[in-house]
Design an enzyme around this catalytic site. Structure first.
Site, short mmCIF file in Angstrom:
data_model
loop_
_atom_site.label_atom_id
_atom_site.label_comp_id
_atom_site.label_asym_id
_atom_site.label_seq_id
_atom_site.Cartn_x
_atom_site.Cartn_y
_atom_site.Cartn_z
N HIS A 101 27.70 34.00 43.19
CA HIS A 101 28.90 34.77 42.82
C HIS A 101 28.49 35.95 41.94
CE1 HIS A 101 32.71 35.80 40.92
NE2 HIS A 101 33.28 35.23 41.96
N GLU B 107 32.77 39.98 48.31
CA GLU B 107 33.59 40.21 47.12
C GLU B 107 33.14 41.50 46.45
OE1 GLU B 107 35.42 36.24 45.67
OE2 GLU B 107 33.54 36.57 44.62
N ASN C 89 38.42 29.48 43.81
CA ASN C 89 37.35 29.44 42.81
C ASN C 89 38.03 29.44 41.44
OD1 ASN C 89 35.21 29.83 41.10
ND2 ASN C 89 34.67 31.87 41.86
N GLY D 8 39.25 40.36 39.81
CA GLY D 8 40.00 40.22 38.57
C GLY D 8 40.57 41.53 38.06
N SER E 146 40.99 40.03 44.03
CA SER E 146 42.42 40.31 43.84
C SER E 146 43.27 40.00 45.08
CB SER E 146 42.63 41.76 43.38
OG SER E 146 42.00 41.96 42.12
N LYS F 281 36.74 29.02 38.61
CA LYS F 281 35.87 29.56 37.55
C LYS F 281 35.91 28.62 36.34
CE LYS F 281 36.45 34.11 39.59
NZ LYS F 281 36.48 35.55 39.43
N GLU G 232 29.57 37.02 39.29
CA GLU G 232 29.50 36.70 37.85
C GLU G 232 28.18 36.00 37.53
OE1 GLU G 232 33.29 34.72 37.78
OE2 GLU G 232 34.25 36.66 38.14
#
Ligand code: 13P
Length: 253
Positions: free
Chosen positions: A97, A169, A11, A175, A215, A13, A99
């Site tokens: 996702h 996730e 991904n 991250g 991660s 992003k 985000e």
């Protein structure tokens, strides 16, 4: 022997210009272009889909998008449809996702509509779920994951469930450099598989691939992917560099 083929997706992003995307895709296909042991998916931003699609033509590397709208067409400024993604030879699309859930207000209901629209257009959805640190620390992980799985995958037929991929996730691991331990991840993957069993049956639950994301690095990939219910990964930061992504994919073989 593994009963499910591992799937590792990058991904990207909101990263990579078209030129950078072509370079990265080219480096990845050079080493993994004929890899048949793992499904490999690159998910660049919309602007680089066509270029990456061309760069990986005639290889075993597949293309995915990072989002889509649930309607087929219409007055939805700034959105793209499943058909538009299919036209660029996307086979997968990441949906829900964390985000998108956190910054763009996506709910389980929206993710469910998108999942159904993707499946109807023959795109395989990668449906993302995961709890925040506060939810985990307050003992609500099981409840949050259960709600997300039931809501995001509501009313899918057994066949549609089997065509879907779930990405677990944990938000606290994205991250942050703070990976879930293989045991922590396995526990949630097993929970997700038991929820799939409730939604359909054991055969369906055993067929659905569940990726881990958060991660993942070359150093921890093999151990994570070696867990019985972890069928590959959804990779963020480490997918932006060819060498680390290639090593992570090798960790799934
Ligand atoms: P990182 O691998 O950078 O933690 O990101 C994970 C992710 O969000 C993939 O979708």
């Amino acid at each position: 022997m593994r009963q499910r083929k591992p799937i590792v997706a990058g991904n990207w992003k909101m990263n990579k210009t078209v030129a950078e995307a072509i370079d990265l895709a080219t480096a990845i296909k050079r080493e993994l272009g004929d890899c048949k042991d793992v499904d490999i998916v690159l998910c660049p931003p919309f602007t680089a889909l066509k270029a990456v699609s061309e760069a990986i033509t005639d290889t075993h590397v597949d293309l995915g998008a990072q989002n889509m709208h649930w309607e087929k067409s219409g007055a939805y400024t700034g959105e793209v449809s499943a058909e538009m993604l299919r036209e660029l030879y996307c086979h997968y699309v990441i949906l829900g996702h964390s985000e998108r859930r956190a910054y763009f207000g996506e709910t389980d209901e929206i993710v469910n509509k998108k999942t159904k629209a993707a499946l109807a257009a023959n795109l395989q959805p990668i449906v993302c779920i995961g709890e925040t640190l506060a939810e985990r620390e307050s003992g609500r992980m099981t409840e949050v994951i259960t709600t997300q799985v039931r809501g995001s995958l509501a009313d899918l037929s057994p066949r549609e469930l089997v065509s879907s991929i779930i990405a677990y996730e944990p938000v606290w691991a994205i991250g942050t450099g703070r990976t879930a331990s293989p045991e922590q991840a396995q526990e949630v993957h097993a929970l997700i598989r038991s929820l799939l069993r409730e939604l359909a049956d054991d055969a369906v639950a055993q067929s659905v691939r569940i990726q881990y994301g958060g991660s993942v690095k070359p150093a921890n990939a093999r151990e994570l992917f070696g867990q019985p219910d972890i069928d590959g990964g959804l990779i963020g930061g480490a997918a932006l560099e060819a060498r680390s992504f290639i090593e992570i994919v090798r960790g799934a073989i």
